[in-house]
Scaffold this active site. Sequence first.
Site, mmCIF file in Angstrom:
data_model
loop_
_atom_site.group_PDB
_atom_site.id
_atom_site.type_symbol
_atom_site.label_atom_id
_atom_site.label_comp_id
_atom_site.label_asym_id
_atom_site.label_seq_id
_atom_site.Cartn_x
_atom_site.Cartn_y
_atom_site.Cartn_z
ATOM 1 N N THR A 30 26.081 -6.772 23.571
ATOM 2 C CA THR A 30 26.832 -5.557 23.890
ATOM 3 C C THR A 30 27.737 -5.635 25.116
ATOM 4 O O THR A 30 27.378 -6.243 26.114
ATOM 5 C CB THR A 30 25.797 -4.452 24.196
ATOM 6 O OG1 THR A 30 24.663 -4.636 23.399
ATOM 7 C CG2 THR A 30 26.396 -3.096 24.022
ATOM 8 N N ARG A 35 21.819 -3.706 9.294
ATOM 9 C CA ARG A 35 21.025 -3.476 10.508
ATOM 10 C C ARG A 35 21.860 -2.714 11.545
ATOM 11 O O ARG A 35 23.026 -3.013 11.765
ATOM 12 C CB ARG A 35 20.572 -4.815 11.071
ATOM 13 C CG ARG A 35 19.806 -4.735 12.399
ATOM 14 C CD ARG A 35 20.719 -4.928 13.570
ATOM 15 N NE ARG A 35 19.986 -5.028 14.827
ATOM 16 C CZ ARG A 35 20.560 -4.989 16.032
ATOM 17 N NH1 ARG A 35 21.857 -4.830 16.127
ATOM 18 N NH2 ARG A 35 19.847 -5.096 17.121
ATOM 19 N N VAL A 36 21.278 -1.714 12.169
ATOM 20 C CA VAL A 36 21.960 -0.964 13.223
ATOM 21 C C VAL A 36 21.212 -1.173 14.532
ATOM 22 O O VAL A 36 19.972 -1.111 14.567
ATOM 23 C CB VAL A 36 22.015 0.542 12.882
ATOM 24 C CG1 VAL A 36 22.673 1.325 14.010
ATOM 25 C CG2 VAL A 36 22.772 0.767 11.573
ATOM 26 N N GLY A 37 21.952 -1.440 15.599
ATOM 27 C CA GLY A 37 21.333 -1.661 16.907
ATOM 28 C C GLY A 37 21.318 -0.401 17.756
ATOM 29 O O GLY A 37 21.422 0.731 17.265
ATOM 30 N N ASP A 38 21.218 -0.602 19.048
ATOM 31 C CA ASP A 38 21.028 0.513 19.985
ATOM 32 C C ASP A 38 22.326 1.116 20.510
ATOM 33 O O ASP A 38 22.318 2.250 21.005
ATOM 34 C CB ASP A 38 20.207 0.035 21.188
ATOM 35 C CG ASP A 38 20.892 -1.113 21.913
ATOM 36 O OD1 ASP A 38 21.302 -2.082 21.239
ATOM 37 O OD2 ASP A 38 21.042 -1.039 23.142
ATOM 38 N N THR A 54 21.901 -3.429 27.502
ATOM 39 C CA THR A 54 22.302 -4.656 26.809
ATOM 40 C C THR A 54 21.069 -5.505 26.548
ATOM 41 O O THR A 54 20.211 -5.657 27.425
ATOM 42 C CB THR A 54 23.347 -5.442 27.618
ATOM 43 O OG1 THR A 54 23.500 -6.741 27.035
ATOM 44 C CG2 THR A 54 22.982 -5.598 29.087
ATOM 45 N N GLY A 55 20.985 -6.042 25.354
ATOM 46 C CA GLY A 55 19.840 -6.854 24.963
ATOM 47 C C GLY A 55 19.598 -6.640 23.480
ATOM 48 O O GLY A 55 20.354 -5.924 22.823
ATOM 49 N N GLY A 111 18.720 -4.994 20.425
ATOM 50 C CA GLY A 111 18.704 -3.548 20.313
ATOM 51 C C GLY A 111 17.383 -2.933 19.906
ATOM 52 O O GLY A 111 17.082 -1.797 20.285
HETATM 53 N N1 GLY Z 1 22.419 -4.449 21.935
HETATM 54 C C1 GLY Z 1 23.181 -4.701 20.803
HETATM 55 C C2 GLY Z 1 22.445 -4.730 19.556
HETATM 56 O O1 GLY Z 1 21.264 -5.037 19.544
HETATM 57 O O2 GLY Z 1 23.009 -4.455 18.542
#
Ligand code: GLY
Length: 286
Positions: free
Chosen positions: A157, A185-188, A207-208, A210
């Site tokens: 991110t 897949r959806v992240g944070d 950041t990391g 998600g």
């Molecule tokens: N932090 C970005 C993701 O995991 O999609």
Amino acid sequence: MSESRTHVYVHGGVSGTDKPLPSLAHSLVEAVAAATALDGVEEAVRRLEDDSELNAGWGSVLNRNGVIELDAGIADGTTGHAGGVAGVSVRYPVSLARRVMGSTPHVLMAGEGAMALAESMEVLDGTTERQIERYDRALDSGKLEARHYGADEHVDTVGAVAVDASNHLAAASSTGGVFGKLPGRVGDSAIFGAGTYASPGAAVVGTGVGELFLETLASARVARLIEEGARPQSACERVIAYLGTRSDAPAGLLALAANGQVGAAYRGGSWPVEGPSGPLGAVCLE
Ligand code: GLY
């Protein structure tokens, strides 16, 4: 906060490896001239989405099927409104997230429906040669298997937090997600409270990998601590320490309070964070 300008802080994605930090100064030139914190974070993240070395917009990683699926989120601390998009393919996902926030009654939109809102926006149909080669190498060597998910070389991110002359706060994040993720897949980053958060008292981006931020609502946790009186630096360190009790994965949190105090802490190898006075020197926790 006596100067009449917007203070913007940006990050370029935490990495599990110790690598030279890229300069992010290019993302701040126009952003600090923005009239509002919300314009400032959008402008900064758009510039980061243009950077071919960063995993957002142009330069995004590919999913398991060799396709880009981008996520972004934006939040306006003053109004309490947020917008997010997931699984899109536009050049500036952060602006599409802002359109969701400003032009629809919704907070989060995904896939085809989100892309239908992207009228007049530049569509992105691929990524850099470097990411394509990375994908081809991973495919050949079996590194796209689930057990390699979120591997250390992963850089993810980008994000920004800002406070303007009226002490209004905003936050925005954008990402290609995690290299080799499953389609859909959806992240944070798109999720308010997980990877992006803003209120009248705090703006936070994470950041990391998600999944860790989604299961802990890490950005909202940092904001709650600040709203209860903690300094942003202390709040980021406390939540990063907590994330470390759950996972060894690299993770970073950047936070700003309405009085202009900023904090940044991470676990992992390296993390570029910059502000109006240059690199911020985020605190690395073991
Ligand atoms: N932090 C970005 C993701 O995991 O999609």
